[in-house]
Design an enzyme around this catalytic site. Structure first.
Site, mmCIF file in Angstrom:
data_model
loop_
_atom_site.group_PDB
_atom_site.id
_atom_site.type_symbol
_atom_site.label_atom_id
_atom_site.label_comp_id
_atom_site.label_asym_id
_atom_site.label_seq_id
_atom_site.Cartn_x
_atom_site.Cartn_y
_atom_site.Cartn_z
ATOM 1 N N LYS A 1 6.352 -1.806 2.102
ATOM 2 C CA LYS A 1 5.206 -1.329 2.796
ATOM 3 C C LYS A 1 4.051 -2.119 2.438
ATOM 4 O O LYS A 1 3.181 -2.085 1.612
ATOM 5 C CB LYS A 1 4.854 0.053 1.930
ATOM 6 C CG LYS A 1 4.053 1.027 3.021
ATOM 7 C CD LYS A 1 4.254 2.573 2.410
ATOM 8 C CE LYS A 1 3.110 3.092 3.310
ATOM 9 N NZ LYS A 1 3.246 3.302 4.737
ATOM 10 N N LEU B 1 10.960 1.311 7.207
ATOM 11 C CA LEU B 1 10.420 1.917 5.912
ATOM 12 C C LEU B 1 11.264 2.897 5.526
ATOM 13 O O LEU B 1 11.332 4.199 6.306
ATOM 14 C CB LEU B 1 8.967 2.369 6.048
ATOM 15 C CG LEU B 1 8.109 2.621 4.836
ATOM 16 C CD1 LEU B 1 7.870 1.457 3.736
ATOM 17 C CD2 LEU B 1 7.071 3.466 5.157
ATOM 18 N N TYR C 1 0.791 -1.283 0.068
ATOM 19 C CA TYR C 1 0.172 -0.024 -0.154
ATOM 20 C C TYR C 1 1.026 1.266 0.033
ATOM 21 O O TYR C 1 2.226 1.232 0.288
ATOM 22 C CB TYR C 1 -0.855 0.026 1.357
ATOM 23 C CG TYR C 1 -0.412 0.471 2.485
ATOM 24 C CD1 TYR C 1 0.506 -0.471 3.365
ATOM 25 C CD2 TYR C 1 -0.676 1.447 2.999
ATOM 26 C CE1 TYR C 1 1.060 -0.346 4.404
ATOM 27 C CE2 TYR C 1 0.135 1.811 4.146
ATOM 28 C CZ TYR C 1 0.623 0.832 4.868
ATOM 29 O OH TYR C 1 1.476 1.368 6.206
#
Ligand code: PDD
Length: 279
Positions: free
Chosen positions: A147, A203, A33
């Site tokens: 992600k 991330l 996402y």
């Protein structure tokens, strides 16, 4: 104003956007996402978000159904249809619908979903005072750079945040800070901005990259290195970066005061440059 949904190529009312119970996103969390927000109606750093979506797709051998140009068009169209003053665009791609089996077929057709909802920026007063955070063990898997919608560890951390009535959970892996549950973490040590290096443990935040660039432009030394939990408490300043939090000072962690308990000068400088960057 309607919340806009986009599913497998078509815009539909959110209430009509349905996915099969056999979708691998639902069954296995087998999907990826992105979250993008707008400033003045324009998506911020869309190219960087779409580049990360491509990287996540490649890492999972997931077919990316749209080119960057297609995605750009869909995102802009969604923002236009929703017509909110500021919007939050959520994109999700899963490996699609298949009878439940952990292994997947290489020619699976992905499920592609996008929603556009109203975005409510953080209250400016929160930026002025800074926020409380807590630390918690980073129990995530070894590819946090992807992600992935598989967010169980983040969900549990955010639930702890809710119970503790703080703003964010700072994740600690083997004594070292990785990132926040929904943000990246930066500290200031004797004038140097220090944050965990890109790699499988964090991330690679779009906002993180923008803020590091702003810091360098401001002539601030930057070091990408893991910081221990003890050094986190002892830092002169701590702040979060992220699409939803922008640049946000953390003034207490686990009840311990950071610096003098107010947003520090470097955090304030970077928050101001971030604000002028986004217009
Ligand atoms: N989260 N680290 C984690 C674990 C995140 O979930 C996020 C963002 C970030 C910040 O990345 P960026 O600057 O690209 O937004 C860092 C989004 C907003 C979410 O899951 O809702």
């Amino acid at each position: 104003m309607p919340n806009v949904a986009f599913i497998n190529g078509a815009f539909v009312p959110l209430a009509d956007a349905k996915v099969s119970i056999e979708d691998r996103g639902f069954q296995f969390g087998d999907g990826i996402y992105e979250v993008i927000r707008t400033y003045h109606g324009r998506p911020f750093s869309l190219d960087a978000h779409l580049a990360r979506l491509d990287r996540s797709a490649r890492a999972l051998n997931l077919t990316q159904p749209y080119s960057r140009a297609d995605w750009t068009q869909h995102v802009l169209e969604g923002i236009k249809r929703a017509a909110y003053p500021e919007a939050k665009v959520y994109i999700q791609i899963t490996r699609g619908v298949a009878p439940r089996d952990h292994a997947y077929s290489d020619d699976a057709t992905p499920t592609v979903v996008m929603t556009v909802r109203e975005f409510h920026p953080l209250d400016r007063s929160i930026q002025a005072t800074g926020v409380d955070a807590m630390t918690t063990e980073d129990i995530r898997w070894g590819r946090c750079d992807i992600k992935s919608v598989n967010l169980l560890a983040n969900v549990l951390a955010r639930q702890q945040v809710k119970h503790a009535q703080v703003f964010e959970a700072i994740l600690v892996n083997a004594g070292f800070v990785t990132e926040g549950a929904v943000s990246n973490v930066m500290v200031v040590q004797r004038g140097t901005v220090v944050t965990a290096p890109e790699g499988p443990r964090i991330l690679s935040g779009v906002t993180r990259a923008v803020v590091l660039e702003l810091a360098l432009n401001e002539g601030l030394p930057v070091r990408e290195q893991f910081v221990s939990q003890a050094d986190l408490y002892a830092a002169d300043e701590v702040f979060l970066t992220g699409t939803t939090v922008e640049v946000l000072a953390v003034v207490r962690i686990d009840g311990k005061t950071i610096g003098d308990g107010r947003p520090g000068p470097i955090t304030q400088r970077l928050a101001a440059s971030f604000t002028s960057r986004v217009g």
